[in-house]
Design a protein around this motif. Structure first.
Motif, PDB file in Angstrom:
ATOM      1  N   ILE A   1       1.275   6.670   8.878  1.00  0.00           N
ATOM      2  CA  ILE A   1       0.684   5.344   8.631  1.00  0.00           C
ATOM      3  C   ILE A   1       1.457   4.257   9.373  1.00  0.00           C
ATOM      4  O   ILE A   1       0.867   3.364   9.992  1.00  0.00           O
ATOM      5  CB  ILE A   1       0.642   5.064   7.113  1.00  0.00           C
ATOM      6  CG1 ILE A   1      -0.360   5.995   6.438  1.00  0.00           C
ATOM      7  CG2 ILE A   1       0.304   3.603   6.833  1.00  0.00           C
ATOM      8  CD1 ILE A   1      -0.161   6.145   4.949  1.00  0.00           C
ATOM      9  N   LEU A  12      -4.801   2.726   0.464  1.00  0.00           N
ATOM     10  CA  LEU A  12      -4.142   2.104   1.613  1.00  0.00           C
ATOM     11  C   LEU A  12      -4.833   0.820   2.072  1.00  0.00           C
ATOM     12  O   LEU A  12      -4.173  -0.115   2.525  1.00  0.00           O
ATOM     13  CB  LEU A  12      -4.084   3.092   2.782  1.00  0.00           C
ATOM     14  CG  LEU A  12      -3.127   4.275   2.623  1.00  0.00           C
ATOM     15  CD1 LEU A  12      -3.314   5.254   3.774  1.00  0.00           C
ATOM     16  CD2 LEU A  12      -1.685   3.799   2.554  1.00  0.00           C
ATOM     17  N   SER A  54      -4.542  -3.954  -0.143  1.00  0.00           N
ATOM     18  CA  SER A  54      -3.901  -4.852   0.824  1.00  0.00           C
ATOM     19  C   SER A  54      -4.821  -6.020   1.164  1.00  0.00           C
ATOM     20  O   SER A  54      -4.358  -7.147   1.361  1.00  0.00           O
ATOM     21  CB  SER A  54      -3.493  -4.099   2.090  1.00  0.00           C
ATOM     22  OG  SER A  54      -4.621  -3.603   2.766  1.00  0.00           O
ATOM     23  N   LEU A  78       0.768   4.191  -2.660  1.00  0.00           N
ATOM     24  CA  LEU A  78       0.576   5.564  -2.208  1.00  0.00           C
ATOM     25  C   LEU A  78       1.637   6.481  -2.812  1.00  0.00           C
ATOM     26  O   LEU A  78       1.329   7.597  -3.237  1.00  0.00           O
ATOM     27  CB  LEU A  78       0.629   5.622  -0.680  1.00  0.00           C
ATOM     28  CG  LEU A  78       0.533   7.020  -0.056  1.00  0.00           C
ATOM     29  CD1 LEU A  78      -0.796   7.679  -0.409  1.00  0.00           C
ATOM     30  CD2 LEU A  78       0.705   6.941   1.453  1.00  0.00           C
ATOM     31  N   PRO A 129       0.811  -1.221   0.000  1.00  0.00           N
ATOM     32  CA  PRO A 129       0.000   0.000   0.000  1.00  0.00           C
ATOM     33  C   PRO A 129       0.848   1.277   0.000  1.00  0.00           C
ATOM     34  O   PRO A 129       0.455   2.277  -0.608  1.00  0.00           O
ATOM     35  CB  PRO A 129      -0.815  -0.115   1.299  1.00  0.00           C
ATOM     36  CG  PRO A 129      -0.856  -1.576   1.595  1.00  0.00           C
ATOM     37  CD  PRO A 129       0.477  -2.096   1.139  1.00  0.00           C
ATOM     38  N   LEU A 130       1.994   1.243   0.691  1.00  0.00           N
ATOM     39  CA  LEU A 130       2.862   2.426   0.716  1.00  0.00           C
ATOM     40  C   LEU A 130       3.477   2.690  -0.649  1.00  0.00           C
ATOM     41  O   LEU A 130       3.672   3.845  -1.046  1.00  0.00           O
ATOM     42  CB  LEU A 130       3.957   2.252   1.770  1.00  0.00           C
ATOM     43  CG  LEU A 130       3.480   2.196   3.226  1.00  0.00           C
ATOM     44  CD1 LEU A 130       4.662   1.997   4.174  1.00  0.00           C
ATOM     45  CD2 LEU A 130       2.714   3.463   3.597  1.00  0.00           C
ATOM     46  N   LEU A 177      -7.410   7.271   9.936  1.00  0.00           N
ATOM     47  CA  LEU A 177      -6.673   7.554   8.701  1.00  0.00           C
ATOM     48  C   LEU A 177      -7.235   8.788   8.013  1.00  0.00           C
ATOM     49  O   LEU A 177      -6.481   9.657   7.555  1.00  0.00           O
ATOM     50  CB  LEU A 177      -6.745   6.351   7.754  1.00  0.00           C
ATOM     51  CG  LEU A 177      -5.807   5.190   8.045  1.00  0.00           C
ATOM     52  CD1 LEU A 177      -6.137   3.997   7.149  1.00  0.00           C
ATOM     53  CD2 LEU A 177      -4.348   5.598   7.854  1.00  0.00           C
TER      54      LEU A 177
END
Length: 198
Positions: free
Chosen positions: A113, A178, A182, A93, A89-90, A156
């Motif tokens: 996060i 995010l 996942s 992002l 997810p990072l 979040l």
């Protein structure tokens, strides 16, 4: 590795940001170095992660003949799934931030996060322990898990909003990036690696 005092400092910053208090930024290292150091959150969350691994092993063995054992390879594969859940997810992002021109906000979001994952991991670990030792409370635990998910989304949303500003569409897109991939990747990898409960 950040000390417990530092972690408490970071979590206080996140709490202030959750309350929409800009002073929370002063408690976080939002530099590129701070973003790299925030990956120590993985080690801080490790005890809770190991609890979830133990529970997953129990679920996995329930679908197999009695006496079946799982070795170190099973836990290595779970670790691969966990690492993917944390990093993928990072990465997405980062691509999104680059595409929409907010790359300067990326390090701040990574810091927030990663450190937010610590209390979330322990909350999830507590629910797992309830499932393991008090299976009769499965309905209650499912409800608490739903509350935890709602709380995570709210946290979040509020924290990311403090970082990127009142761009609600952008904030919503970031939250989706995010969380949704996942969930999909986790199940796909668990099935592919053969650690999905049958």
């Amino acid at each position: 590795m950040p000390t417990l005092k530092e972690v408490e400092f970071y979590l206080k910053g996140l709490w202030l940001l959750f309350k929409q208090d800009p002073s929370g930024f002063a408690y976080l290292d939002l530099t590129d170095r701070g973003a790299m150091r925030s990956f120590w959150a993985i080690l801080w969350a490790l005890p809770a992660i190991l609890i979830s691994f133990a529970w997953w092993r129990l679920l996995y063995l329930q679908g197999l003949p009695e006496g079946t054992e799982t070795g170190g390879l099973f836990f290595f594969r779970l670790a691969l799934v966990e690492a993917s859940n944390w990093l993928f997810p990072l990465i997405l992002l980062g691509i999104l931030c680059w595409m929409v021109g907010i790359g300067e906000k990326y390090a701040s979001m990574v810091v927030a996060i990663n450190w937010l994952a610590v209390p979330v991991s322990y909350s999830y670990g507590l629910l797992v322990l309830l499932m393991m030792f008090l299976p009769a409370l499965a309905g209650v635990v499912a409800f608490l898990w739903l509350l935890l998910m709602i709380t995570l989304i709210a946290a979040l949303f509020r924290i990311v909003r403090m970082i990127v500003g009142d761009q609600l569409l952008m904030v919503s897109t970031i939250i989706m990036v995010l969380l949704v991939p996942s969930m999909i990747i986790a199940e796909v990898l668990e099935r592919y690696l053969g650690v999905y409960p049958g």
